[in-house]
Scaffold this motif. Structure first.
Motif, PDB file in Angstrom:
ATOM      1  N   LEU A 163       0.831  -1.202   0.000  1.00 53.89           N
ATOM      2  CA  LEU A 163       0.000   0.000   0.000  1.00 53.89           C
ATOM      3  C   LEU A 163       0.871   1.260   0.000  1.00 53.89           C
ATOM      4  O   LEU A 163       0.576   2.218  -0.718  1.00 53.89           O
ATOM      5  CB  LEU A 163      -0.963   0.001   1.189  1.00 53.89           C
ATOM      6  N   ALA A 164       1.944   1.260   0.773  1.00 52.97           N
ATOM      7  CA  ALA A 164       2.846   2.416   0.795  1.00 52.97           C
ATOM      8  C   ALA A 164       3.445   2.658  -0.588  1.00 52.97           C
ATOM      9  O   ALA A 164       3.553   3.811  -1.035  1.00 52.97           O
ATOM     10  CB  ALA A 164       3.951   2.210   1.826  1.00 52.97           C
ATOM     11  N   LEU A 165       3.811   1.592  -1.289  1.00 49.54           N
ATOM     12  CA  LEU A 165       4.358   1.727  -2.644  1.00 49.54           C
ATOM     13  C   LEU A 165       3.308   2.265  -3.613  1.00 49.54           C
ATOM     14  O   LEU A 165       3.610   3.112  -4.462  1.00 49.54           O
ATOM     15  CB  LEU A 165       4.906   0.384  -3.140  1.00 49.54           C
ATOM     16  N   LYS A 166       2.074   1.786  -3.500  1.00 54.75           N
ATOM     17  CA  LYS A 166       0.995   2.282  -4.362  1.00 54.75           C
ATOM     18  C   LYS A 166       0.751   3.767  -4.114  1.00 54.75           C
ATOM     19  O   LYS A 166       0.577   4.539  -5.057  1.00 54.75           O
ATOM     20  CB  LYS A 166      -0.304   1.503  -4.108  1.00 54.75           C
ATOM     21  N   ILE A 167       0.715   4.157  -2.841  1.00 57.07           N
ATOM     22  CA  ILE A 167       0.492   5.561  -2.497  1.00 57.07           C
ATOM     23  C   ILE A 167       1.606   6.423  -3.073  1.00 57.07           C
ATOM     24  O   ILE A 167       1.354   7.467  -3.676  1.00 57.07           O
ATOM     25  CB  ILE A 167       0.383   5.742  -0.965  1.00 57.07           C
ATOM     26  N   ALA A 168       2.849   5.986  -2.900  1.00 64.68           N
ATOM     27  CA  ALA A 168       3.984   6.751  -3.422  1.00 64.68           C
ATOM     28  C   ALA A 168       3.908   6.887  -4.938  1.00 64.68           C
ATOM     29  O   ALA A 168       4.159   7.965  -5.483  1.00 64.68           O
ATOM     30  CB  ALA A 168       5.297   6.083  -3.013  1.00 64.68           C
ATOM     31  N   LYS A 169       3.540   5.819  -5.624  1.00 60.93           N
ATOM     32  CA  LYS A 169       3.443   5.858  -7.093  1.00 60.93           C
ATOM     33  C   LYS A 169       2.381   6.858  -7.534  1.00 60.93           C
ATOM     34  O   LYS A 169       2.619   7.677  -8.423  1.00 60.93           O
ATOM     35  CB  LYS A 169       3.127   4.466  -7.632  1.00 60.93           C
ATOM     36  N   VAL A 170       1.214   6.813  -6.893  1.00 58.31           N
ATOM     37  CA  VAL A 170       0.129   7.735  -7.242  1.00 58.31           C
ATOM     38  C   VAL A 170       0.540   9.183  -6.958  1.00 58.31           C
ATOM     39  O   VAL A 170       0.200  10.091  -7.712  1.00 58.31           O
ATOM     40  CB  VAL A 170      -1.171   7.358  -6.479  1.00 58.31           C
ATOM     41  N   CYS A 171       1.306   9.379  -5.885  1.00 58.59           N
ATOM     42  CA  CYS A 171       1.746  10.729  -5.508  1.00 58.59           C
ATOM     43  C   CYS A 171       2.994  11.170  -6.271  1.00 58.59           C
ATOM     44  O   CYS A 171       3.481  12.285  -6.072  1.00 58.59           O
ATOM     45  CB  CYS A 171       2.024  10.787  -4.002  1.00 58.59           C
ATOM     46  N   ASN A 172       3.510  10.287  -7.127  1.00 57.49           N
ATOM     47  CA  ASN A 172       4.719  10.580  -7.906  1.00 57.49           C
ATOM     48  C   ASN A 172       5.876  10.970  -6.974  1.00 57.49           C
ATOM     49  O   ASN A 172       6.537  11.989  -7.167  1.00 57.49           O
ATOM     50  CB  ASN A 172       4.457  11.663  -8.945  1.00 57.49           C
ATOM     51  N   ALA A 173       6.050  10.140  -5.934  1.00 59.77           N
ATOM     52  CA  ALA A 173       7.079  10.406  -4.919  1.00 59.77           C
ATOM     53  C   ALA A 173       7.709   9.087  -4.496  1.00 59.77           C
ATOM     54  O   ALA A 173       7.229   8.012  -4.853  1.00 59.77           O
ATOM     55  CB  ALA A 173       6.451  11.089  -3.716  1.00 59.77           C
TER      56      ALA A 173
END
Length: 67
Positions: free
Chosen positions: A46-56
């Motif tokens: 989930l942390a990786l998905k969030i980072a990808k969506v946030c472009n971070a």
């Protein structure tokens, strides 16, 4: 809790609400709210998905600090 985050700031930069971010990463609004409050630590996935969506990078959004 030693896991701190800047999710609310990144979500604001995207211009989406908790419900919309939850849909984008495959979780609920409640989970996004709990993460932002520091009441819930997301899984690595989930942390990786969030980072990808946030472009971070994950470490830009989440930081582990020893107590």
């Amino acid at each position: 809790m030693p896991l701190h985050n800047h999710l609310k700031e990144y979500r604001a930069r995207l211009g989406v609400n908790q419900q919309e971010l939850g849909c984008m990463v495959g979780t609920s609004r409640q989970t996004i709210s709990q993460i932002e409050r520091g009441d819930y630590s997301p899984s690595v996935t989930l942390a990786l998905k969030i980072a990808k969506v946030c472009n971070a990078k994950v470490e830009d959004i989440f930081a582990y600090e020893e107590e």
